[in-house]
Motif scaffolding. Structure first.
Motif, PDB file in Angstrom:
ATOM      1  N   ASN A  22       1.637  -3.525   5.780  1.00 38.43           N
ATOM      2  CA  ASN A  22       0.466  -4.164   6.380  1.00 38.43           C
ATOM      3  C   ASN A  22      -0.220  -5.062   5.354  1.00 38.43           C
ATOM      4  O   ASN A  22      -0.244  -4.738   4.168  1.00 38.43           O
ATOM      5  CB  ASN A  22      -0.510  -3.086   6.869  1.00 38.43           C
ATOM      6  CG  ASN A  22      -1.636  -3.659   7.699  1.00 38.43           C
ATOM      7  OD1 ASN A  22      -1.509  -4.708   8.317  1.00 38.43           O
ATOM      8  ND2 ASN A  22      -2.763  -2.963   7.721  1.00 38.43           N
ATOM      9  N   VAL A  23      -0.770  -6.146   5.839  1.00 43.63           N
ATOM     10  CA  VAL A  23      -1.626  -7.017   5.036  1.00 43.63           C
ATOM     11  C   VAL A  23      -2.866  -7.292   5.877  1.00 43.63           C
ATOM     12  O   VAL A  23      -2.766  -7.787   6.996  1.00 43.63           O
ATOM     13  CB  VAL A  23      -0.937  -8.355   4.681  1.00 43.63           C
ATOM     14  CG1 VAL A  23      -1.860  -9.227   3.849  1.00 43.63           C
ATOM     15  CG2 VAL A  23       0.382  -8.123   3.962  1.00 43.63           C
ATOM     16  N   THR A  24      -4.025  -6.940   5.357  1.00 42.70           N
ATOM     17  CA  THR A  24      -5.259  -7.133   6.107  1.00 42.70           C
ATOM     18  C   THR A  24      -5.887  -8.486   5.779  1.00 42.70           C
ATOM     19  O   THR A  24      -5.504  -9.144   4.814  1.00 42.70           O
ATOM     20  CB  THR A  24      -6.279  -6.017   5.802  1.00 42.70           C
ATOM     21  OG1 THR A  24      -6.634  -6.091   4.417  1.00 42.70           O
ATOM     22  CG2 THR A  24      -5.699  -4.649   6.124  1.00 42.70           C
ATOM     23  N   ASP A  25      -6.861  -8.875   6.572  1.00 41.52           N
ATOM     24  CA  ASP A  25      -7.536 -10.156   6.367  1.00 41.52           C
ATOM     25  C   ASP A  25      -8.273 -10.227   5.036  1.00 41.52           C
ATOM     26  O   ASP A  25      -8.462 -11.313   4.489  1.00 41.52           O
ATOM     27  CB  ASP A  25      -8.530 -10.431   7.505  1.00 41.52           C
ATOM     28  CG  ASP A  25      -7.828 -10.833   8.786  1.00 41.52           C
ATOM     29  OD1 ASP A  25      -6.662 -11.271   8.705  1.00 41.52           O
ATOM     30  OD2 ASP A  25      -8.434 -10.717   9.864  1.00 41.52           O
ATOM     31  N   ASP A  26      -8.709  -9.089   4.512  1.00 41.29           N
ATOM     32  CA  ASP A  26      -9.437  -9.105   3.241  1.00 41.29           C
ATOM     33  C   ASP A  26      -8.510  -8.964   2.030  1.00 41.29           C
ATOM     34  O   ASP A  26      -8.964  -8.778   0.911  1.00 41.29           O
ATOM     35  CB  ASP A  26     -10.529  -8.040   3.220  1.00 41.29           C
ATOM     36  CG  ASP A  26      -9.990  -6.620   3.299  1.00 41.29           C
ATOM     37  OD1 ASP A  26      -8.829  -6.454   3.703  1.00 41.29           O
ATOM     38  OD2 ASP A  26     -10.743  -5.695   2.960  1.00 41.29           O
ATOM     39  N   GLY A  27      -7.180  -9.065   2.252  1.00 41.82           N
ATOM     40  CA  GLY A  27      -6.238  -9.079   1.143  1.00 41.82           C
ATOM     41  C   GLY A  27      -5.730  -7.728   0.691  1.00 41.82           C
ATOM     42  O   GLY A  27      -5.213  -7.595  -0.414  1.00 41.82           O
ATOM     43  N   LEU A  28      -5.846  -6.696   1.528  1.00 39.54           N
ATOM     44  CA  LEU A  28      -5.319  -5.377   1.192  1.00 39.54           C
ATOM     45  C   LEU A  28      -3.862  -5.304   1.639  1.00 39.54           C
ATOM     46  O   LEU A  28      -3.547  -5.505   2.807  1.00 39.54           O
ATOM     47  CB  LEU A  28      -6.126  -4.270   1.883  1.00 39.54           C
ATOM     48  CG  LEU A  28      -5.602  -2.848   1.686  1.00 39.54           C
ATOM     49  CD1 LEU A  28      -5.767  -2.416   0.231  1.00 39.54           C
ATOM     50  CD2 LEU A  28      -6.302  -1.887   2.617  1.00 39.54           C
ATOM     51  N   TYR A  29      -2.980  -5.020   0.685  1.00 41.42           N
ATOM     52  CA  TYR A  29      -1.550  -4.872   0.951  1.00 41.42           C
ATOM     53  C   TYR A  29      -1.201  -3.395   0.910  1.00 41.42           C
ATOM     54  O   TYR A  29      -1.575  -2.708  -0.032  1.00 41.42           O
ATOM     55  CB  TYR A  29      -0.719  -5.602  -0.108  1.00 41.42           C
ATOM     56  CG  TYR A  29      -0.754  -7.101  -0.017  1.00 41.42           C
ATOM     57  CD1 TYR A  29       0.344  -7.812   0.452  1.00 41.42           C
ATOM     58  CD2 TYR A  29      -1.872  -7.812  -0.411  1.00 41.42           C
ATOM     59  CE1 TYR A  29       0.321  -9.192   0.518  1.00 41.42           C
ATOM     60  CE2 TYR A  29      -1.909  -9.192  -0.344  1.00 41.42           C
ATOM     61  CZ  TYR A  29      -0.806  -9.872   0.125  1.00 41.42           C
ATOM     62  OH  TYR A  29      -0.836 -11.242   0.199  1.00 41.42           O
ATOM     63  N   GLU A  30      -0.475  -2.936   1.912  1.00 42.51           N
ATOM     64  CA  GLU A  30       0.035  -1.566   1.934  1.00 42.51           C
ATOM     65  C   GLU A  30       1.551  -1.647   1.836  1.00 42.51           C
ATOM     66  O   GLU A  30       2.209  -2.250   2.692  1.00 42.51           O
ATOM     67  CB  GLU A  30      -0.379  -0.855   3.216  1.00 42.51           C
ATOM     68  CG  GLU A  30      -1.867  -0.630   3.302  1.00 42.51           C
ATOM     69  CD  GLU A  30      -2.288   0.043   4.591  1.00 42.51           C
ATOM     70  OE1 GLU A  30      -3.220   0.861   4.526  1.00 42.51           O
ATOM     71  OE2 GLU A  30      -1.689  -0.225   5.647  1.00 42.51           O
ATOM     72  N   ILE A  31       2.083  -1.036   0.783  1.00 40.97           N
ATOM     73  CA  ILE A  31       3.502  -1.129   0.472  1.00 40.97           C
ATOM     74  C   ILE A  31       4.106   0.270   0.478  1.00 40.97           C
ATOM     75  O   ILE A  31       3.552   1.184  -0.127  1.00 40.97           O
ATOM     76  CB  ILE A  31       3.722  -1.765  -0.930  1.00 40.97           C
ATOM     77  CG1 ILE A  31       2.906  -3.040  -1.104  1.00 40.97           C
ATOM     78  CG2 ILE A  31       5.199  -1.986  -1.202  1.00 40.97           C
ATOM     79  CD1 ILE A  31       3.231  -4.154  -0.177  1.00 40.97           C
ATOM     80  N   HIS A  32       5.250   0.418   1.116  1.00 43.87           N
ATOM     81  CA  HIS A  32       6.004   1.666   1.043  1.00 43.87           C
ATOM     82  C   HIS A  32       6.999   1.525  -0.095  1.00 43.87           C
ATOM     83  O   HIS A  32       7.840   0.619  -0.097  1.00 43.87           O
ATOM     84  CB  HIS A  32       6.744   1.939   2.355  1.00 43.87           C
ATOM     85  CG  HIS A  32       7.545   3.198   2.313  1.00 43.87           C
ATOM     86  ND1 HIS A  32       8.845   3.229   1.847  1.00 43.87           N
ATOM     87  CD2 HIS A  32       7.229   4.465   2.667  1.00 43.87           C
ATOM     88  CE1 HIS A  32       9.294   4.465   1.915  1.00 43.87           C
ATOM     89  NE2 HIS A  32       8.332   5.241   2.421  1.00 43.87           N
TER      90      HIS A  32
END
Length: 193
Positions: free
Chosen positions: A145-155
């Protein structure tokens, strides 16, 4: 928006003429490689095809930033920086393949999946996309996931893959490619560290 408006839009970052010429040259070179012949008619066809395609598709290749005050050309990167980035990414692919291979073929399975989060904000939407895709392309990691505020969630599948994310090399190289500042920060439990 008409064609003339898109060519003279003050929101466009960089020179419209440079973007059009670089797109034309890239398409013409691609045409010549595919044609594989240097006869006059193939060169003329290539010039005409590249010119018309560049002219028609240019407005479609402009992407707006989130604030809506700038437009970026999708292929608006320095070709030398791009070649360097691709070479660096290929090396990362080799290292990640070796890491996953060793983790899965060792006597004790060394797989330790985890979700890694970090924040980095790019004004250019293409930088955001390239970062997410580069991470997903690398074996052992998937951008969830990549959110609008620049948070990346990486597995991350292995500890080595997680370390690659913790180092911040991917955001730094993408920032360098697009000439953006890199405000990389790891996030733990939804909060900034």
């Amino acid at each position: 928006m008409t064609k003339q408006d898109s060519l003279h839009d003050a929101k466009i970052v960089g020179s419209t003429a440079v973007h059009l010429v670089s797109m034309f040259l890239g398409l013409f070179i691609f045409w010549m490689v595919l044609a594989g012949r240097t006869e006059t008619k193939f060169i003329i066809y290539g010039i005409l095809t590249a010119a018309v395609t560049s002219w028609v598709t240019y407005p479609l290749l402009l992407v707006e930033n989130k604030a809506g005050d700038k437009k970026y050309f999708c292929f608006g990167v320095n070709p030398f920086k791009f070649v360097y980035y691709v070479a660096w990414l290929m090396w990362q692919l080799v290292l990640a393949n070796i890491d996953v291979l060793l983790a899965t073929t060792s006597q004790e399975l060394q797989i330790d999946p985890k979700i890694v989060r970090f924040k980095v904000h790019f004004d250019n939407p293409m930088a955001t996309v390239i970062l997410a895709d580069s991470i997903t392309l690398t074996p052992g990691t998937v951008t969830l996931n990549v959110t609008d505020d620049g948070l990346y969630e990486i597995h991350a599948l292995t500890p080595g893959a997680a370390e690659g994310i913790y180092s911040g090399d991917f955001p730094k190289h993408v920032a360098e490619l697009y000439g953006e500042p890199c405000d990389f920060a790891m996030v733990k439990g939804g909060r900034r560290e």
